[in-house]
Design a protein around this motif. Structure first.
Motif, PDB file in Angstrom:
ATOM      1  N   ALA A 114       0.838  -1.194   0.000  1.00 47.75           N
ATOM      2  CA  ALA A 114       0.000   0.000   0.000  1.00 47.75           C
ATOM      3  C   ALA A 114       0.876   1.249   0.000  1.00 47.75           C
ATOM      4  O   ALA A 114       1.926   1.287   0.639  1.00 47.75           O
ATOM      5  N   ASN A 115       0.395   2.274  -0.719  1.00 44.76           N
ATOM      6  CA  ASN A 115       1.140   3.546  -0.697  1.00 44.76           C
ATOM      7  C   ASN A 115       0.704   4.373   0.509  1.00 44.76           C
ATOM      8  O   ASN A 115      -0.187   3.985   1.271  1.00 44.76           O
ATOM      9  N   ALA A 116       1.331   5.517   0.703  1.00 44.68           N
ATOM     10  CA  ALA A 116       1.077   6.346   1.891  1.00 44.68           C
ATOM     11  C   ALA A 116      -0.381   6.786   1.970  1.00 44.68           C
ATOM     12  O   ALA A 116      -0.993   6.794   3.052  1.00 44.68           O
ATOM     13  N   GLN A 117      -0.958   7.160   0.815  1.00 49.61           N
ATOM     14  CA  GLN A 117      -2.357   7.608   0.804  1.00 49.61           C
ATOM     15  C   GLN A 117      -3.303   6.472   1.215  1.00 49.61           C
ATOM     16  O   GLN A 117      -4.244   6.673   1.996  1.00 49.61           O
ATOM     17  N   GLU A 118      -3.030   5.269   0.716  1.00 51.30           N
ATOM     18  CA  GLU A 118      -3.870   4.117   1.048  1.00 51.30           C
ATOM     19  C   GLU A 118      -3.745   3.747   2.524  1.00 51.30           C
ATOM     20  O   GLU A 118      -4.735   3.385   3.172  1.00 51.30           O
TER      21      GLU A 118
END
Length: 238
Positions: free
Chosen positions: A205-209
């Motif tokens: 997962a990326n930071a936003q997710e």
């Protein structure tokens, strides 16, 4: 083969311990999560009047029920039908309390001794939708189950609605099941696949997710009053 029975009762009132009795029992059969049409339904003479509040809910008058069989006359057929199945009930403690009392009058063991297990869809719904209304009508609305024909409560109708609700509540589990019914009928054998030969990529997962995920967990935790198990486990691990 997985056999499940969705069960509902109507009663003369709210307290089996105070002498209220079952007046209707409706059962809907599921085999491997599919409706079979092999249902069971009885109106029952409770040998007493319904409370006014209960009568407004189910509409089953003393006059209507007077010529119906007593529970003792249908108990064996009901138990044979339910024997060994998983029983699915909404607010199971209520219905089982009444069934246990009826069986006690006949000198029989408690209800759960005749079945494999009992699943309470109210408890399931409270876990899935904390802080929300989880009555049968509310779940029908939330899950897109048509309950427009439910002007009065009826045991068979409510069991049929609950069967649809249960299937929708557990829909995600279908992805984890492999239906070998068609394969078996054709006499073919299932083929095993060695997944170790595949080089599967790991998608993180990326930071936003991760932020969005944390926000959802915080909302669930707030709605449950801080009772989430994962929260306690995380704190203990830390």
């Amino acid at each position: 083969m997985s056999r499940q029975i969705v069960l509902d009762t109507e009663t003369t009132g709210l307290s089996a311990e105070s002498g209220d009795r079952i007046i209707e029992i409706g059962c809907v059969e599921l085999l491997n999560r599919k409706l079979t049409g092999n249902n069971l339904h009885f109106y029952v003479n409770p040998e007493r009047d319904s409370h006014e509040d209960a009568l407004r809910v189910h509409g089953l008058t003393t006059e209507f029920l007077r010529d119906k069989p007593k529970f003792a006359e249908v108990a064996e057929e009901i138990l044979r039908y339910l024997e060994g199945a998983e029983i699915i009930i909404h607010n199971a403690a209520f219905d089982i309390g009444f069934l246990d009392k009826e069986l006690e009058r006949l000198g029989k063991p408690v209800f759960t001794s005749f079945v494999s297990e009992v699943t309470d869809t109210l408890a399931m719904a409270k876990q899935l939708y904390p802080g929300k209304r989880n009555s049968l009508d509310a779940l029908c609305d939330r899950l897109g189950v048509d309950n427009s024909g439910r002007t009065l409560h009826g045991a068979l109708l409510d069991a049929e609605l609950l069967a649809d609700v249960y299937i929708n509540l557990t829909r995600g589990q279908e992805a984890l099941l492999i239906d070998l019914g068609d394969v078996g009928e054709q006499g073919a054998e299932g083929e095993r696949i060695d997944l170790s030969v595949f080089d599967l990529p790991v998608l993180t997962a990326n930071a936003q997710e991760l932020t969005a995920h944390a926000d959802v967990l915080a909302q669930i935790d707030k709605a449950s009053g801080g009772k989430l198990v994962w929260q306690a486990d995380h704190a203990a691990a830390a």
